[in-house]
Design a protein around this motif. Structure first.
Motif, PDB file in Angstrom:
ATOM      1  N   ASP A  71      49.790  26.261  48.775  1.00  0.00           N
ATOM      2  CA  ASP A  71      49.169  25.930  47.495  1.00  0.00           C
ATOM      3  C   ASP A  71      47.717  26.368  47.538  1.00  0.00           C
ATOM      4  OD1 ASP A  71      51.461  24.587  46.415  1.00  0.00           O
ATOM      5  OD2 ASP A  71      50.960  22.857  47.673  1.00  0.00           O
ATOM      6  N   LEU A  72      47.128  26.555  46.376  1.00  0.00           N
ATOM      7  CA  LEU A  72      45.710  26.860  46.309  1.00  0.00           C
ATOM      8  C   LEU A  72      44.909  25.586  46.533  1.00  0.00           C
ATOM      9  CD1 LEU A  72      45.479  29.248  43.208  1.00  0.00           C
ATOM     10  CD2 LEU A  72      45.829  29.828  45.607  1.00  0.00           C
ATOM     11  N   THR A  73      43.825  25.683  47.286  1.00  0.00           N
ATOM     12  CA  THR A  73      42.915  24.558  47.432  1.00  0.00           C
ATOM     13  C   THR A  73      42.137  24.377  46.127  1.00  0.00           C
ATOM     14  OG1 THR A  73      41.128  25.957  48.253  1.00  0.00           O
ATOM     15  CG2 THR A  73      42.674  25.062  49.890  1.00  0.00           C
ATOM     16  N   GLU A  74      41.334  23.315  46.065  1.00  0.00           N
ATOM     17  CA  GLU A  74      40.523  23.110  44.863  1.00  0.00           C
ATOM     18  C   GLU A  74      39.592  24.295  44.642  1.00  0.00           C
ATOM     19  OE1 GLU A  74      37.350  19.853  42.995  1.00  0.00           O
ATOM     20  OE2 GLU A  74      38.453  19.411  44.839  1.00  0.00           O
ATOM     21  N   ALA A  75      38.969  24.776  45.725  1.00  0.00           N
ATOM     22  CA  ALA A  75      38.112  25.956  45.608  1.00  0.00           C
ATOM     23  C   ALA A  75      38.932  27.179  45.227  1.00  0.00           C
ATOM     24  CB  ALA A  75      37.377  26.202  46.926  1.00  0.00           C
ATOM     25  N   GLY A  76      40.145  27.275  45.782  1.00  0.00           N
ATOM     26  CA  GLY A  76      41.012  28.400  45.447  1.00  0.00           C
ATOM     27  C   GLY A  76      41.383  28.428  43.976  1.00  0.00           C
ATOM     28  N   GLU A  77      41.644  27.251  43.390  1.00  0.00           N
ATOM     29  CA  GLU A  77      41.948  27.186  41.960  1.00  0.00           C
ATOM     30  C   GLU A  77      40.773  27.694  41.137  1.00  0.00           C
ATOM     31  OE1 GLU A  77      44.673  26.476  40.485  1.00  0.00           O
ATOM     32  OE2 GLU A  77      45.913  25.248  41.812  1.00  0.00           O
ATOM     33  N   GLU A  78      39.542  27.308  41.521  1.00  0.00           N
ATOM     34  CA  GLU A  78      38.362  27.740  40.775  1.00  0.00           C
ATOM     35  C   GLU A  78      38.153  29.249  40.906  1.00  0.00           C
ATOM     36  OE1 GLU A  78      34.965  25.470  41.890  1.00  0.00           O
ATOM     37  OE2 GLU A  78      35.873  23.536  41.380  1.00  0.00           O
ATOM     38  N   ILE A  79      38.312  29.780  42.119  1.00  0.00           N
ATOM     39  CA  ILE A  79      38.134  31.219  42.327  1.00  0.00           C
ATOM     40  C   ILE A  79      39.220  31.998  41.608  1.00  0.00           C
ATOM     41  CG2 ILE A  79      38.056  33.052  44.061  1.00  0.00           C
ATOM     42  CD1 ILE A  79      35.606  31.201  43.993  1.00  0.00           C
ATOM     43  N   PHE A  80      40.447  31.460  41.571  1.00  0.00           N
ATOM     44  CA  PHE A  80      41.549  32.121  40.858  1.00  0.00           C
ATOM     45  C   PHE A  80      41.218  32.241  39.367  1.00  0.00           C
ATOM     46  CE2 PHE A  80      45.514  31.737  38.407  1.00  0.00           C
ATOM     47  CZ  PHE A  80      46.198  32.845  38.879  1.00  0.00           C
ATOM     48  N   ALA A  81      40.682  31.166  38.782  1.00  0.00           N
ATOM     49  CA  ALA A  81      40.328  31.202  37.357  1.00  0.00           C
ATOM     50  C   ALA A  81      39.192  32.191  37.094  1.00  0.00           C
ATOM     51  CB  ALA A  81      39.930  29.798  36.894  1.00  0.00           C
ATOM     52  N   ILE A  82      38.192  32.195  37.971  1.00  0.00           N
ATOM     53  CA  ILE A  82      37.064  33.115  37.802  1.00  0.00           C
ATOM     54  C   ILE A  82      37.526  34.562  37.938  1.00  0.00           C
ATOM     55  CG2 ILE A  82      34.887  33.879  38.846  1.00  0.00           C
ATOM     56  CD1 ILE A  82      34.389  30.920  39.571  1.00  0.00           C
ATOM     57  N   ALA A  83      38.413  34.820  38.917  1.00  0.00           N
ATOM     58  CA  ALA A  83      38.924  36.181  39.114  1.00  0.00           C
ATOM     59  C   ALA A  83      39.659  36.664  37.868  1.00  0.00           C
ATOM     60  CB  ALA A  83      39.857  36.222  40.328  1.00  0.00           C
ATOM     61  N   GLY A  84      40.394  35.746  37.198  1.00  0.00           N
ATOM     62  CA  GLY A  84      41.078  36.122  35.964  1.00  0.00           C
ATOM     63  C   GLY A  84      40.106  36.486  34.863  1.00  0.00           C
ATOM     64  N   GLU A  85      39.015  35.729  34.744  1.00  0.00           N
ATOM     65  CA  GLU A  85      38.005  36.032  33.728  1.00  0.00           C
ATOM     66  C   GLU A  85      37.345  37.383  34.000  1.00  0.00           C
ATOM     67  OE1 GLU A  85      35.311  32.792  33.731  1.00  0.00           O
ATOM     68  OE2 GLU A  85      36.796  31.315  33.055  1.00  0.00           O
ATOM     69  N   ILE A  86      37.027  37.654  35.268  1.00  0.00           N
ATOM     70  CA  ILE A  86      36.391  38.925  35.624  1.00  0.00           C
ATOM     71  C   ILE A  86      37.337  40.081  35.322  1.00  0.00           C
ATOM     72  CG2 ILE A  86      35.517  40.326  37.536  1.00  0.00           C
ATOM     73  CD1 ILE A  86      34.561  37.740  38.851  1.00  0.00           C
ATOM     74  N   TYR A  87      38.615  39.921  35.680  1.00  0.00           N
ATOM     75  CA  TYR A  87      39.584  40.984  35.446  1.00  0.00           C
ATOM     76  C   TYR A  87      39.728  41.258  33.952  1.00  0.00           C
ATOM     77  CZ  TYR A  87      43.793  43.789  36.048  1.00  0.00           C
ATOM     78  OH  TYR A  87      44.700  44.799  36.039  1.00  0.00           O
ATOM     79  N   GLY A  88      39.672  40.174  33.157  1.00  0.00           N
ATOM     80  CA  GLY A  88      39.752  40.348  31.720  1.00  0.00           C
ATOM     81  C   GLY A  88      38.581  41.152  31.171  1.00  0.00           C
TER      82      GLY A  88
END
Length: 313
Positions: A71-88
């Motif tokens: 599973d993603l850690t709490e930090a992993g969840e935040e980085i995953f969301a940020i990575a999606g915004e950057i990719y967008g």
């Protein structure tokens, strides 16, 4: 990890590798190193090394392993969301560079669930290509949940997906209504039997979609089984229609499948249609796009043309 005393966060703007974020984004979507490697056309060690390098650059743990899964850690969840915004944001560079007076060029990224059969959609694609031959089309096949996430992150133009719970940021148009029915495979004991009733199915085991649960994309199928008092277990499952079909044909259990998708399998003696005669439930496929996303002329033309075509039918 970075040396003690160094300010890790001060170095991120200059040294953080976008390719590592892109790889982590796919890892987060798949929650599997092997599946992420397959999507990225990389080896598993290469993906694992990219994850390790990103954790070192960020100086934090991004995944928590649970045996073979994680599973993603709490930090992993935040980085995953940020990575999606950057990719967008990166995905919208082409629309920012296109000049209004230019011939219509660009790329449309379309995300689809598997096995969509639609003559009107095929005709639309042919007509759109004739009118706009310099618009490139990229099609990826994904799970419905991943399609919705990608559209919310603004990393794709448009999607054809199941979507039981409307999203406030997504426009939605009915694209296709699929009637689901019960089937068994040629290796199953019920195959070829006539005069069956609903009661003959109540103790049989099932093959299911992983989204076939209360609240999931295909939950009407779960509700029907519960209402009818079926007692059989779910003995196999997959998020992929092709694999559910394969398991049903192999005789693992009964399966709910779209009528128009498996019509040829019934004709070829691979599947047998079961009661009730009227089918189980209608499940809708929707045309989806993000109303807040900055689109290129090509993307606007594709969405507007397809939405108009759907309104005419």
């Amino acid at each position: 990890m970075p040396e003690p005393g160094r300010d890790v966060h001060a170095l991120l703007n200059d040294r953080l590798d976008w390719n590592l974020l892109r790889t982590f984004r796919v890892i987060g979507q798949e929650l599997s190193i092997s599946r992420a490697a397959a999507r990225l056309h990389l080896t598993q060690p290469a993906v694992s090394q990219a994850l390790k390098r990103l954790e070192e650059q960020l100086d934090c743990q991004l995944i928590a392993r649970r045996g073979p899964r994680f599973d993603l850690t709490e930090a992993g969840e935040e980085i995953f969301a940020i990575a999606g915004e950057i990719y967008g944001q990166v995905s919208q560079l082409s629309s920012a560079l296109q000049r209004p007076g230019d011939e219509m060029i660009g790329k449309v990224r379309l995300l689809m669930i598997s096995r969509i059969f639609s003559d009107r959609f095929d005709d639309f694609l042919a007509q759109f290509h004739r009118l706009h031959p310099r618009v490139d089309l990229e099609i990826d096949v994904m799970r419905s949940s991943d399609i919705v996430s990608a559209l919310l992150e603004k990393t794709a133009t448009v999607g054809l997906s199941l979507n039981r719970r409307p999203q406030p940021r997504l426009e939605q148009r009915l694209f296709l209504r699929q009637r689901y029915a019960f089937y068994c495979g040629r290796h199953h004991a019920l195959f070829g039997r006539g005069n069956l009733s609903d009661s003959d199915l109540q103790s049989e085991n099932f093959v299911s979609f992983t989204s076939d649960q209360i609240g999931g994309m295909l939950s009407p199928l779960t509700i029907f089984r519960d209402q009818q008092g079926f007692r059989g277990r779910i003995v196999a499952s997959s998020p992929n229609l092709e694999e559910v079909r394969r398991l049903v044909i192999a005789g693992f259990g009964l399966g709910c499948l779209p009528e128009h998708v498996v019509a040829d399998d019934v004709s070829n003696g691979l599947l047998w249609r079961l009661p009730p005669s009227g089918g189980i439930a209608d499940v809708d496929i929707h045309l989806l796009w993000n109303r807040d996303q900055k689109m290129s002329r090509a993307e606007h033309a594709f969405i507007d043309s397809l939405a108009q075509r759907l309104a005419q039918d």
